[in-house]
Write an enzyme that holds these catalytic residues in place. Structure first.
Site, PDB file in Angstrom:
ATOM      1  N   GLU A 134       0.717  -1.193   0.153  1.00 34.66           N
ATOM      2  CA  GLU A 134      -0.031   0.064   0.069  1.00 34.66           C
ATOM      3  C   GLU A 134       0.871   1.409   0.194  1.00 34.66           C
ATOM      4  OE1 GLU A 134      -3.536   1.747   3.075  1.00 34.66           O
ATOM      5  OE2 GLU A 134      -1.773   0.853   3.737  1.00 34.66           O
ATOM      6  N   LYS A 175      -9.582  -0.102  -1.665  1.00 36.46           N
ATOM      7  CA  LYS A 175      -9.855  -0.198  -0.061  1.00 36.46           C
ATOM      8  C   LYS A 175     -11.436   0.046   0.275  1.00 36.46           C
ATOM      9  CE  LYS A 175      -7.461   0.873   3.967  1.00 36.46           C
ATOM     10  NZ  LYS A 175      -6.233   1.694   4.896  1.00 36.46           N
ATOM     11  N   CYS A 196      -4.313  -3.179   4.323  1.00 41.55           N
ATOM     12  CA  CYS A 196      -3.978  -2.466   5.636  1.00 41.55           C
ATOM     13  C   CYS A 196      -5.043  -2.984   6.577  1.00 41.55           C
ATOM     14  CB  CYS A 196      -3.788  -0.906   5.514  1.00 41.55           C
ATOM     15  SG  CYS A 196      -2.778  -0.413   6.864  1.00 41.55           S
TER      16      CYS A 196
END
Length: 523
Positions: free
Chosen positions: A264, A325, A376
């Site tokens: 990321e 995301k 994440c």
């Protein structure tokens, strides 16, 4: 005076609850003392036993706020006020738990209702506000303990229930007034769960197929918030690391990968719109001659909006599949009530453009293999993991950027959560971080590779592919819904019992008027 005496009697209980909250915080990484969970839970219950609902709220608040203050001090990198605000917000969920647990403890089957109520509380923290913060679940502490293997069968919510239930059993054994039979049953049940979990064997074999993947950790210039604004340097660090990977492949030092994974934020400059960034990526892709999963921040879809994405960049066809995301971090990647808050909290201007959540799971078929991409913090959300596994992902990828929190304990906590997800799903997880921790986690939660923080790390792994489902992924979210429902049912029963008890204890109102018969008046 009566109120002061009541407060004096309550303060020792609040102190016990604060101590229990601190112990529970130390159960997790980087301290990693998971069995403190079964000390903290009975201490909290002891503090809640026999007090009023209002007192239970204060005791629960003391527990919860302390718990999160010990668990997430890493948020102070953003600001001490942010860390305090989060601890208070999340702690209030346990204040509500304490409020109701005082009544649930009075029920006959309290030993069942209490751990269900705990799961309901975790469900609430993981859901609201702004999508929730599922960081403080009991299950996350058990990546290294045999008890954690149960996650493959009952999932993360089910494991939290088991941990809370063991704590309840410890409390039942030690509680004054518990019948001898109940103590024996509780002791035997607790030991059976703990030692029975040690007999569980989790397979590492997969389905006989494998893939070779390379995780590239290019590192960042600086720690904390220092790396912000140095996007080109970060991208070129990953470019150079990838070129060095290819040199090792050419020299026969490592096997040629089928896929290279960048983390990321390996580029914070939109490669679709910036020619220099695109050229850096294409140089890396053409050097290794295999697809690279690039972690990029892209502009749009609207004005002053952006998305955190994983883009499959092919050496022949260029950028292709893309995953955005789904759970961006509030106040980190977007600002709720932005227009109202920015005039008063100028620090929030550092967030920049609003991150817009993506739609749909990150299932990416790449050259015959289905990968499940997770970015994440969102790996802590059950629905994200469930969606990619049920979508057919054979191996999971976590693209992450922990540079802001390096050296604070947050990367270790996230790594432990990732290990629990490997156990729950029965899949290998490949982690690529900008600055650490990158690595490879086997399907039983054991660690094949774990990088240091703030170093460059390149690791090539040959990992098994898995098509099958664990029991946990087969039943999906049902344990959480059922246990939460039971917790709410126990709450309703407790409130009805309280109402009935108060009605029985309330004396009947005095009769109005005289009951003496009237004398007849002679005509």
């Amino acid at each position: 005076m009566d109120r002061l005496r009541a407060l004096g009697r309550l303060l020792p209980r609040v102190a016990v609850a604060v101590g229990a909250g601190a112990l529970l915080g130390f159960a997790f990484e980087p301290h990693d003392l998971p069995w403190l969970t079964i000390v903290a839970v009975p201490l909290l219950l002891a503090a809640l036993h026999g007090i009023s609902m209002k007192a239970g709220f204060l005791v629960g608040a003391g527990f919860g706020i302390t718990y999160y203050a010990v668990l997430v001090p890493w948020l102070s990198v953003i600001g001490g006020d942010a860390a305090i605000a989060l601890a208070v917000l999340e702690g209030l969920f346990y204040a509500v738990f304490g409020l109701f647990a005082t009544q649930v403890l009075k029920l006959r089957w309290w030993a069942l209702w209490i751990p269900c109520l705990w799961v309901a509380t975790e469900f609430a923290t993981a859901s609201v506000p702004f999508g929730g913060f599922p960081w403080g679940r009991l299950a996350w502490a058990f990546a290294d303990a045999p008890l954690g293997r149960l996650a493959a069968y009952v999932g993360i919510p089910g494991l939290s229930f088991v941990v809370a239930f063991i704590g309840v059993l410890v409390y039942a054994v030690l509680r004054r007034g518990t019948a001898l039979r109940m103590r024996i049953v509780s002791l035997v049940a607790g030991l059976a769960i703990v030692f029975g979990s040690a007999l569980i064997h989790l397979s590492l074999a997969g389905d006989g197929k494998s893939v070779t993947a390379a995780m590239v950790q290019g590192n960042v210039p600086g720690k904390g918030l220092e790396f912000l604004g140095r996007a080109r340097t970060v991208t070129r660090n990953h470019l150079q690391a990838t070129l060095d990977l290819q040199k090792d492949v050419d020299a026969g030092k490592v096997k040629k990968p089928d896929l290279v994974i960048w983390p990321e934020n390996s580029t914070d400059i939109d490669p679709y719109k910036d020619a220099e960034t695109r050229a850096d990526i294409e140089q890396a892709v053409h050097a290794v001659d295999v697809p690279i999963l690039v972690g990029a921040v892209t502009e749009g879809p609207g004005e002053n909006e952006r998305q955190t994405t994983g883009i499959v960049w092919d050496p022949v066809s260029g950028p292709g599949q893309r995953y955005a995301k789904r759970h961006p971090v509030p106040f980190g990647e977007y600002i709720p009530f932005r227009d109202q808050l920015l005039p008063y909290i100028h620090r929030l201007e550092m967030v920049g453009a609003q991150t817009v959540p993506g739609v749909g799971p990150g299932v990416m078929p790449i050259r015959g293999v289905k990968y499940g991409d997770v970015i994440c913090f969102e790996l802590a959300y059950d629905n994200v993991i469930s969606d990619v596994v049920k979508g057919g992902a054979q191996v999971l990828i976590v693209q992450t950027n922990n540079a802001t929190y390096g050296g604070t304990g947050q990367p270790e906590q996230q790594f432990a959560i990732t290990r629990m997800r490997a156990i729950e799903t029965g899949r290998t997880i490949l982690i690529a971080s900008t600055s650490g921790i990158s690595g490879v986690i086997r399907p039983d939660g054991s660690v094949e590779h774990k990088s240091a923080q703030f170093t460059r790390d390149i690791y090539v792994a040959d990992v098994p592919l898995t098509d099958g489902q664990t029991l946990a992924t087969t039943i999906g979210g049902w344990p959480q819904w059922i246990l939460t429902g039971l917790g709410l049912l126990g709450l309703v029963l407790a409130l009805l019992n309280r109402r009935r008890t108060r009605a029985e204890q309330t004396p009947p109102p005095p009769a109005t008027g005289s009951t003496k018969p009237r004398e007849k008046v002679p005509a």
